[in-house]
Design a protein around this motif. Structure first.
Motif, mmCIF file in Angstrom:
data_model
loop_
_atom_site.group_PDB
_atom_site.id
_atom_site.type_symbol
_atom_site.label_atom_id
_atom_site.label_comp_id
_atom_site.label_asym_id
_atom_site.label_seq_id
_atom_site.Cartn_x
_atom_site.Cartn_y
_atom_site.Cartn_z
ATOM 1 N N LEU A 67 2.567 62.213 26.291
ATOM 2 C CA LEU A 67 2.167 61.735 24.973
ATOM 3 C C LEU A 67 0.656 61.854 24.826
ATOM 4 O O LEU A 67 -0.089 61.491 25.744
ATOM 5 C CB LEU A 67 2.580 60.268 24.795
ATOM 6 C CG LEU A 67 1.879 59.450 23.705
ATOM 7 C CD1 LEU A 67 2.255 59.944 22.309
ATOM 8 C CD2 LEU A 67 2.213 57.965 23.849
ATOM 9 N N HIS A 69 -1.803 60.189 22.252
ATOM 10 C CA HIS A 69 -1.919 59.268 21.115
ATOM 11 C C HIS A 69 -3.312 59.410 20.518
ATOM 12 O O HIS A 69 -4.263 58.747 20.923
ATOM 13 C CB HIS A 69 -1.643 57.830 21.562
ATOM 14 C CG HIS A 69 -1.797 56.828 20.447
ATOM 15 N ND1 HIS A 69 -1.464 57.120 19.140
ATOM 16 C CD2 HIS A 69 -2.276 55.544 20.444
ATOM 17 C CE1 HIS A 69 -1.722 56.059 18.373
ATOM 18 N NE2 HIS A 69 -2.219 55.105 19.139
ATOM 19 N N ALA A 99 6.649 54.831 24.258
ATOM 20 C CA ALA A 99 6.552 55.870 25.288
ATOM 21 C C ALA A 99 7.205 55.406 26.581
ATOM 22 O O ALA A 99 7.928 56.167 27.245
ATOM 23 C CB ALA A 99 5.083 56.232 25.538
ATOM 24 N N THR A 107 0.544 59.529 29.599
ATOM 25 C CA THR A 107 -0.057 59.421 28.266
ATOM 26 C C THR A 107 -1.560 59.657 28.347
ATOM 27 O O THR A 107 -2.223 59.171 29.261
ATOM 28 C CB THR A 107 0.199 58.017 27.667
ATOM 29 O OG1 THR A 107 1.605 57.859 27.431
ATOM 30 C CG2 THR A 107 -0.558 57.799 26.366
ATOM 31 N N TYR A 109 -4.584 58.634 26.000
ATOM 32 C CA TYR A 109 -4.915 57.807 24.836
ATOM 33 C C TYR A 109 -6.320 58.158 24.349
ATOM 34 O O TYR A 109 -7.275 58.128 25.122
ATOM 35 C CB TYR A 109 -4.840 56.309 25.178
ATOM 36 C CG TYR A 109 -5.491 55.468 24.106
ATOM 37 C CD1 TYR A 109 -4.994 55.479 22.805
ATOM 38 C CD2 TYR A 109 -6.642 54.731 24.360
ATOM 39 C CE1 TYR A 109 -5.618 54.775 21.795
ATOM 40 C CE2 TYR A 109 -7.270 54.013 23.355
ATOM 41 C CZ TYR A 109 -6.745 54.038 22.073
ATOM 42 O OH TYR A 109 -7.383 53.349 21.074
#
Length: 327
Positions: A67, A69, A99, A107, A109
């Protein structure tokens, strides 16, 4: 690898999606208004409709291993405090929780140097510095601080998250535009006779996008990486724009009290009528700080590229001129 990207229709997100596609990742992008992001489908991105606060994100992320973000709401208008908190803080909490439920393995971020703050010693701030949240100027900066805290909290519960803190990206596709893009546009439109002297750390937006992918591939869980390049005063930036375009630079800097007074009228008086301020008070207050940063860690540990800033400025200018923004 299948990756999920929020904010892919925005300035940084567009470049993150582009770099991911170039590197052979399969990209699924969360977009609030897909009809406004035809360029993503042209790239081959799978577009799904939804938003951070209201959509059930778990099924949308299913099947994705990673992911990014990137999505956030940016505003320096104090009246938008609640929306900033809902999108940036609650939205980040929801995305990270989704997630975890969807089985996303890692991830990245997208925080911001805004969450780090400005080192009062005057030195360029590194990842080790952290301004107390009450010292951060603007509700936007505070919302990014609390959103980053949500990411650290998720790491503490076992999620594999790497945090990146872009400084001030410059380049093509700044369509909205960002405050820096707006500054370039005002320069091109000859709407900037004077300026308030401040300092910014600039970086080519494509380098920011590459930095995101490098963070996925090489970043250490729980660490943050400043994605930046060159520290320049606003006067130096405007002189570079003058050299690149042949247009004359602004006549000089003005004392901060003048735009502060204009901003107060703009935000307090006109804002009360529902008109978004052209010059927000917090924007002028932020300009009183020299926002310099040190990206050595990202360069050394991730291999963050450092494209010349003049190239980034030239590409931004060309993009605006080609699309008729300058009239």
């Amino acid at each position: 690898m299948q990756v999920f990207v929020t904010g892919a229709s925005g300035f940084v997100g567009t470049h993150v999606a582009t770099v991911l596609m170039e590197k052979g990742y399969r990209v699924r992008a969360l977009v609030r208004q897909p009809d406004r992001a035809p360029h993503l489908r042209t790239l081959g991105v799978e577009v799904v409709q939804g938003d951070l606060v209201h959509s059930d994100l778990v099924p949308l992320m299913q099947g994705c291993q990673a992911l990014f973000h990137v999505a956030a709401h940016y505003s320096l208008w104090r009246r938008e405090r609640d929306r900033l908190y809902q999108v940036n803080v609650v939205g980040t909490q929801r995305v990270l929780a989704a997630a975890q439920q969807a089985g996303v393995e890692r991830t990245v971020y997208t925080s911001s140097v805004a969450a780090i703050g400005v080192d009062p010693s005057g030195k360029p701030a590194t990842e080790r510095y952290q301004s107390p949240p009450d010292k951060l100027i603007s509700e936007y900066k505070r919302s990014k601080y609390w959103a980053e805290q949500a990411a650290h909290k998720a790491v503490a519960t076992g999620q594999d998250i790497v945090i990146v803190n872009p400084s001030t990206p410059i380049g093509a596709w700044d369509a909205k535009p960002t405050p820096t893009g707006d500054m370039i546009l005002r320069f091109l439109r000859r709407q900037m006779p004077f300026y308030v002297e401040t300092g910014l750390n600039l970086i080519h937006v494509r380098d920011v996008a590459i930095g995101h992918v490098l963070a996925l591939e090489k970043g250490r869980t729980g660490d943050r990486y400043i994605l930046g390049h060159q520290n320049l005063t606003l006067g130096e930036i405007l002189n570079r724009l003058a050299a690149l375009t042949g247009l004359p630079p602004p006549r000089g800097a003005i004392p901060v009290w003048l735009p502060l007074a204009i901003a107060w009228i703009d935000e307090v008086v006109l804002g009360a009528l529902g008109t978004p301020p052209r010059i927000p008070v917090d924007g002028v207050r932020m300009a009183q700080q020299t926002m310099f940063y040190d990206a050595t860690k990202a360069v050394q540990e991730l291999g963050l590229p450092q494209t010349p800033i003049d190239q980034a400025l030239a590409e931004a200018v060309a993009w605006y001129r080609d699309r008729g923004y300058c009239h």
